[in-house]
Design an enzyme around this catalytic site. Structure first.
Site, PDB file in Angstrom:
ATOM      1  N   LYS A 195     -13.474  -4.117 -21.682  1.00 12.66           N
ATOM      2  CA  LYS A 195     -13.412  -4.271 -23.527  1.00 12.66           C
ATOM      3  C   LYS A 195     -13.595  -5.714 -23.349  1.00 12.66           C
ATOM      4  O   LYS A 195     -13.873  -6.521 -24.230  1.00 12.66           O
ATOM      5  CB  LYS A 195     -11.791  -4.333 -23.825  1.00 12.66           C
ATOM      6  CG  LYS A 195     -11.384  -4.861 -25.090  1.00 12.66           C
ATOM      7  CD  LYS A 195      -9.524  -3.897 -24.876  1.00 12.66           C
ATOM      8  CE  LYS A 195      -8.549  -4.554 -23.938  1.00 12.66           C
ATOM      9  NZ  LYS A 195      -7.291  -3.523 -23.942  1.00 12.66           N
ATOM     10  N   GLU A 211       1.255   2.460 -14.519  1.00 11.66           N
ATOM     11  CA  GLU A 211       0.978   1.078 -14.644  1.00 11.66           C
ATOM     12  C   GLU A 211       1.607   0.852 -16.596  1.00 11.66           C
ATOM     13  O   GLU A 211       1.603  -0.291 -16.445  1.00 11.66           O
ATOM     14  CB  GLU A 211      -0.782   0.626 -15.432  1.00 11.66           C
ATOM     15  CG  GLU A 211      -1.122  -0.198 -15.490  1.00 11.66           C
ATOM     16  CD  GLU A 211      -2.997  -0.481 -15.396  1.00 11.66           C
ATOM     17  OE1 GLU A 211      -3.196   0.877 -16.283  1.00 11.66           O
ATOM     18  OE2 GLU A 211      -3.490  -1.489 -15.128  1.00 11.66           O
ATOM     19  N   GLY A 249      -6.928  -0.071 -22.028  1.00  6.37           N
ATOM     20  CA  GLY A 249      -7.491   0.607 -21.520  1.00  6.37           C
ATOM     21  C   GLY A 249      -7.138   1.378 -21.311  1.00  6.37           C
ATOM     22  O   GLY A 249      -7.726   3.073 -20.923  1.00  6.37           O
ATOM     23  N   ARG A 250      -5.929   1.744 -20.052  1.00  2.84           N
ATOM     24  CA  ARG A 250      -5.389   3.613 -19.743  1.00  2.84           C
ATOM     25  C   ARG A 250      -5.011   4.472 -21.096  1.00  2.84           C
ATOM     26  O   ARG A 250      -4.854   5.831 -20.837  1.00  2.84           O
ATOM     27  CB  ARG A 250      -3.746   3.547 -18.885  1.00  2.84           C
ATOM     28  CG  ARG A 250      -2.801   2.649 -19.755  1.00  2.84           C
ATOM     29  CD  ARG A 250      -1.923   2.508 -18.765  1.00  2.84           C
ATOM     30  NE  ARG A 250      -1.234   1.533 -19.252  1.00  2.84           N
ATOM     31  CZ  ARG A 250      -0.847   0.479 -18.941  1.00  2.84           C
ATOM     32  NH1 ARG A 250      -2.133  -0.776 -19.121  1.00  2.84           N
ATOM     33  NH2 ARG A 250       0.249  -0.599 -19.878  1.00  2.84           N
ATOM     34  N   LYS A 253      -4.930 -10.981  -9.352  1.00  5.13           N
ATOM     35  CA  LYS A 253      -6.236 -11.473  -9.356  1.00  5.13           C
ATOM     36  C   LYS A 253      -6.216 -12.785  -8.729  1.00  5.13           C
ATOM     37  O   LYS A 253      -7.623 -13.286  -8.705  1.00  5.13           O
ATOM     38  CB  LYS A 253      -6.520 -11.121 -11.056  1.00  5.13           C
ATOM     39  CG  LYS A 253      -6.416  -9.808 -11.323  1.00  5.13           C
ATOM     40  CD  LYS A 253      -7.127  -9.985 -12.667  1.00  5.13           C
ATOM     41  CE  LYS A 253      -7.229  -8.458 -13.245  1.00  5.13           C
ATOM     42  NZ  LYS A 253      -7.374  -8.374 -14.967  1.00  5.13           N
ATOM     43  N   HIS A 277      -1.764  24.783   0.112  1.00  8.79           N
ATOM     44  CA  HIS A 277      -2.431  24.463   1.706  1.00  8.79           C
ATOM     45  C   HIS A 277      -2.221  23.397   2.055  1.00  8.79           C
ATOM     46  O   HIS A 277      -3.052  22.953   2.724  1.00  8.79           O
ATOM     47  CB  HIS A 277      -3.708  24.668   1.641  1.00  8.79           C
ATOM     48  CG  HIS A 277      -4.079  26.925   1.883  1.00  8.79           C
ATOM     49  ND1 HIS A 277      -3.879  27.351   2.303  1.00  8.79           N
ATOM     50  CD2 HIS A 277      -3.819  27.443   0.088  1.00  8.79           C
ATOM     51  CE1 HIS A 277      -4.120  28.962   2.384  1.00  8.79           C
ATOM     52  NE2 HIS A 277      -3.464  28.626   0.629  1.00  8.79           N
ATOM     53  N   GLU A 302     -15.406  -6.596 -11.369  1.00  6.67           N
ATOM     54  CA  GLU A 302     -16.239  -5.591 -10.775  1.00  6.67           C
ATOM     55  C   GLU A 302     -16.861  -4.949 -10.713  1.00  6.67           C
ATOM     56  O   GLU A 302     -17.684  -4.746 -10.815  1.00  6.67           O
ATOM     57  CB  GLU A 302     -14.793  -4.689 -10.211  1.00  6.67           C
ATOM     58  CG  GLU A 302     -13.586  -4.241  -9.694  1.00  6.67           C
ATOM     59  CD  GLU A 302     -12.256  -4.953  -9.439  1.00  6.67           C
ATOM     60  OE1 GLU A 302     -12.583  -6.032 -10.957  1.00  6.67           O
ATOM     61  OE2 GLU A 302     -11.766  -5.027  -9.001  1.00  6.67           O
TER      62      GLU A 302
END
Lengths: 524, 524
Positions: A207, A354, A267-268, A500, A385, A213
């Site tokens: 955005k 978040e 974002g999420r 950050k 399992h 990254e």
């Protein structure tokens, strides 16, 4: 509209006085039939094995009214700046369709803006799929790779995995999608080692256009593209961007085209914007993505119901608050009985943790009550399992969110020992719900199952694009309502900032911080 | 050797009186340097940001002696029937090499038995890789698909993903590995749609030879193999088994060959037996698997150290007990800063939660203390953009287990803004450890980080087969020690039985159980 302190709510006081309903002793056909509600035309939310009865639900209704939840949701839909800390509207629901008033901001009608981007996505993705937009050496694109992290990765990846099998079963042409997220250089190496650059389109998603990254991975990919030594190959014809209009990426010469989101899509919450839309439309077809939007839109409309019993995401939110704040249970497991939903729990983990993993209220004041739980999960029957041993017989109670479907996606199945695999899958799901709820007595304590391990079930006919859209919006709206109940800002993420800042400090030599220096030496 | 009630231990009483060490105020270079220990020749376990100091460690030593932990471990290695509920030895360490006495059981030397299977795996995998064993139409195998669930899936899958990039970087030939686990028929459909049957070898893994999911998936795959209509194609030449000698699979005509494990290797501990060995040796080469064993063996030997400060897995176990039983923290997040470890947390989730998620002690008696925590996690830096918000600023404290490496696997990297991606990755890891420990004050409560959010770091030079083996054994031995401390049987899983029984009941028509009937109708 008033934002009230959660711990001072009259309805919370009442809720605190209500004992958990004893599901173990009282589960029966009638309760299972009555304790369910629809979310839109596709989803069914069943909560008969949750520790609530009519008394709790009556207080949930009071809580909804006391905290004015539906009006807060309406205000959000109408473009109020609900994300106060960042002074932003919250408009992800608008990417699925308009429900209430026009939202005008930054001198534009936001509904029109999202629609215009959707229309651009339709056009572009059709051209890529038809071969009208091709790579720099005139070959049709066969692979699309999203480069993004967090909300630009988890949601789109989970949705792609959820719908790929369905699209194949519907005989759609698939353009294979891959994802690069981690700044670990092995993530890029692992993805690009298998792809043919000439037929690959990269989608760069950030955005702000400044995510460390994503930009680093873009450079790593560009470096590989530039050194591929194919005559006529032009890297910039193999990369598009999803970003905000004002970001440096929007006008970068490194990209062929750019699709836009804005600051009002967190974002999420961005899977139904261009962030998810571009890759899903290219890989599985625009219609698939559009059906997903229609399912989400239905769930968004359902969330307007004033009556908590007719509002599945609100009811789910309320039960979650009872589990968290009254019973003080620290986590919830998400257990989809569908392999296609293998990464859906990871997306919900971000969405929920978040959004509501906060220690201040929406006014930035410290609070004295518990907020968002830990979310984790894996598909069933695999989880049976694995970690179900602890769920059944561990010393803590972990509420469970089951998800199941009547039909498989491929519908390729055989009968073994008188049942199909899909029947076995759902027999296991049924068995688990009842086993957790009812438990089992035994003279041998090692074979005792206490029961009253609470669960709910979201079910639908089949995991289709529409169902998946509704499922996504169900959880988004659940999280939103819990944020309103707890009086949080569910749309900022101040907690990611310190890391950050310190990471930059490390990259600049630690500036004499002996702790940073010592740890960075451990890794050199 | 005495198995004592955990809640009555003198050392526990002392531990309960010790306040958590204030890491936030006391972290410094000296502490970071001193609070670390090696595990074998490859791993470093750093615990400077855990809430313990010399006083706690002194009591840990007392606890180890009071509960006789090292002798219990020695008894296990020597073949004592530590898994009392099932009357079985626990011999997974022996698959990595013998440490103490010969273990003779079922009239055979178990060390020799595992070695002979390993030698058969070496021979068979070399032949597959060399083209000396080929498919029924004389084509070299290019793909290997494991069909198994739980321990026959999670561990081998996590290890394969962890080592694939390393093997590629070492220029090894790779035979692509895939996995089918879920009884959801879409899992089979999704995997087999992309493979060429003529060049595919299936590995059917079930110790008992009766696992419902695995046998059903075998039949689904056989059905597809039989209908592939290729002249001369023989499905039984494309399937091998990993099972116990006495299982129906061992002598089945449907399989080309069978490799053996026994009842003394629990599913979740079976990655270093034929369960992991066959697929890893075929796909990545026997040497790769053998190096993994050597790393695990080193960690197994390290776990014999009487001094807790020289015994990383024991110390990790002790700190975990302090976090769980004294500080009452319900979960632990596993955060590997390596994309190759993407599924390693899911394996640890099974390992830990299925082993120690128990409500009875090893004698089958009810207990009055907390046992195993919830384990969840995702790779960093991905998680930073997801659930770390809650880890930093949520209302609960969640202890963190970081894992990091100095070098990447592919070692393909570029410098962007004066640092490589690997440097950025580790700068983030360093930053997170310090941010969680020290926190940050601020006038704005939304920008406050409380600090004292505890973590440990396991680090190594590179994620190699040997390192990975040590990492795997570190956690296996940690879980084993915690089981000894809590006086549990960490090697049974009685909690998975009820669901199996009820699932059968559903498949047989619910036998009039109205709860099962009502839920199964929701899914029909």
């Amino acid at each position: 509209m008033e934002y009230k302190n959660f711990s001072q709510l009259k309805s919370l006081k009442k809720l605190n006085e209500l004992k958990p309903f004893d599901v173990k002793s009282n589960l029966n056909k009638k309760r299972i039939k009555e304790y369910q509600t629809k979310n839109g035309s596709t989803l069914n939310y069943s909560y008969a094995t949750m520790p609530v009865n009519e008394e709790h639900i009556k207080v949930f209704q009071e809580l909804s009214e006391e905290q004015d939840l539906i009006n807060k949701y309406k205000a959000l839909l109408n473009g109020e700046r609900i994300n106060t800390g960042e002074d932003r509207c919250v408009l992800h629901q608008l990417t699925r369709g308009q429900i209430l008033d026009d939202v005008i901001s930054d001198n534009e009608n936001k509904g029109e803006f999202y629609k215009s981007q959707l229309s651009r996505i339709e056009d572009f993705s059709n051209k890529v799929r038809n071969g009208n937009i091709v790579g720099s050496t005139n070959k049709k694109f066969k692979t699309v790779v999203q480069i993004g992290i967090g909300g630009s990765d988890l949601g789109p990846r989970a949705l792609y995995l959820a719908l790929k099998g369905y699209a194949i079963a519907q005989k759609k042409d698939i353009i294979d999608a891959k994802f690069i997220s981690n700044v670990d250089p092995d993530d890029v190496s692992d993805v690009i080692k298998d792809i043919d650059f000439e037929t690959t389109l990269f989608v760069l998603v950030s955005k702000s256009g400044t995510t460390q990254e994503t930009l680093t991975n873009k450079d790593l990919v560009f470096d590989a593209l530039k050194s591929c030594n194919i005559e006529g190959f032009d890297p910039s014809k193999h990369m598009i961007a999803v970003t905000s209009k004002t970001s440096p990426l929007a006008s970068s010469k490194e990209v062929l085209d750019a699709f836009f989101i804005d600051d009002y899509i967190g974002g999420r919450y961005s899977s139904t914007s261009a962030v998810g839309g571009v890759i899903l439309s290219i890989s599985l077809g625009f219609e698939t993505f559009n059906e997903l939007l229609s399912g989400a839109h239905e769930a968004d409309i359902n969330a307007l119901n004033e009556n908590v019993c007719d509002n599945a995401s609100l009811l789910d939110a309320m039960i979650g608050v009872y589990l968290r704040n009254v019973l003080e249970l620290p986590s919830t497991a998400v257990l989809p009985y569908s392999q296609a939903l293998s990464r859906f729990p990871a997306h919900l983990q971000q969405l929920d943790m978040e959004s509501n993993g906060k220690h201040v209220n929406r006014f930035g004041e410290n609070i004295d009550y518990l907020t968002g739980p830990i979310i984790f999960g894996e598909p069933g029957t695999n989880g049976q399992h694995s970690f179900y041993q602890l769920l059944h017989q561990g010393t803590d109670t972990i509420p469970l969110q089951f998800i199941g479907f009547k039909k498989s996606q491929y519908e390729k199945d055989i009968t073994v020992d008188n049942s199909t695999s899909q029947e076995k899958l759902n027999a296991n799901l049924t068995a688990q719900i009842v086993a957790f709820a009812i438990g089992k007595n035994d003279d041998n304590p090692n074979k005792v199952f206490e029961g009253n391990r609470y669960s709910s079930l979201i079910s639908a006919d089949q995991l289709t694009p529409k169902t998946l859209g509704a499922l996504l919006a169900h959880f988004e709206n659940k999280v939103m309502f819990q944020g309103f109940i707890w009086n949080l800002n569910s749309f900022d993420q101040e907690g990611v900032q310190l890391g950050k800042i310190l990471a930059k400090k490390v990259l600049n030599g630690c500036e004499g911080d002996e702790n940073l220096l010592s740890y960075s030496e451990l890794l050199k």
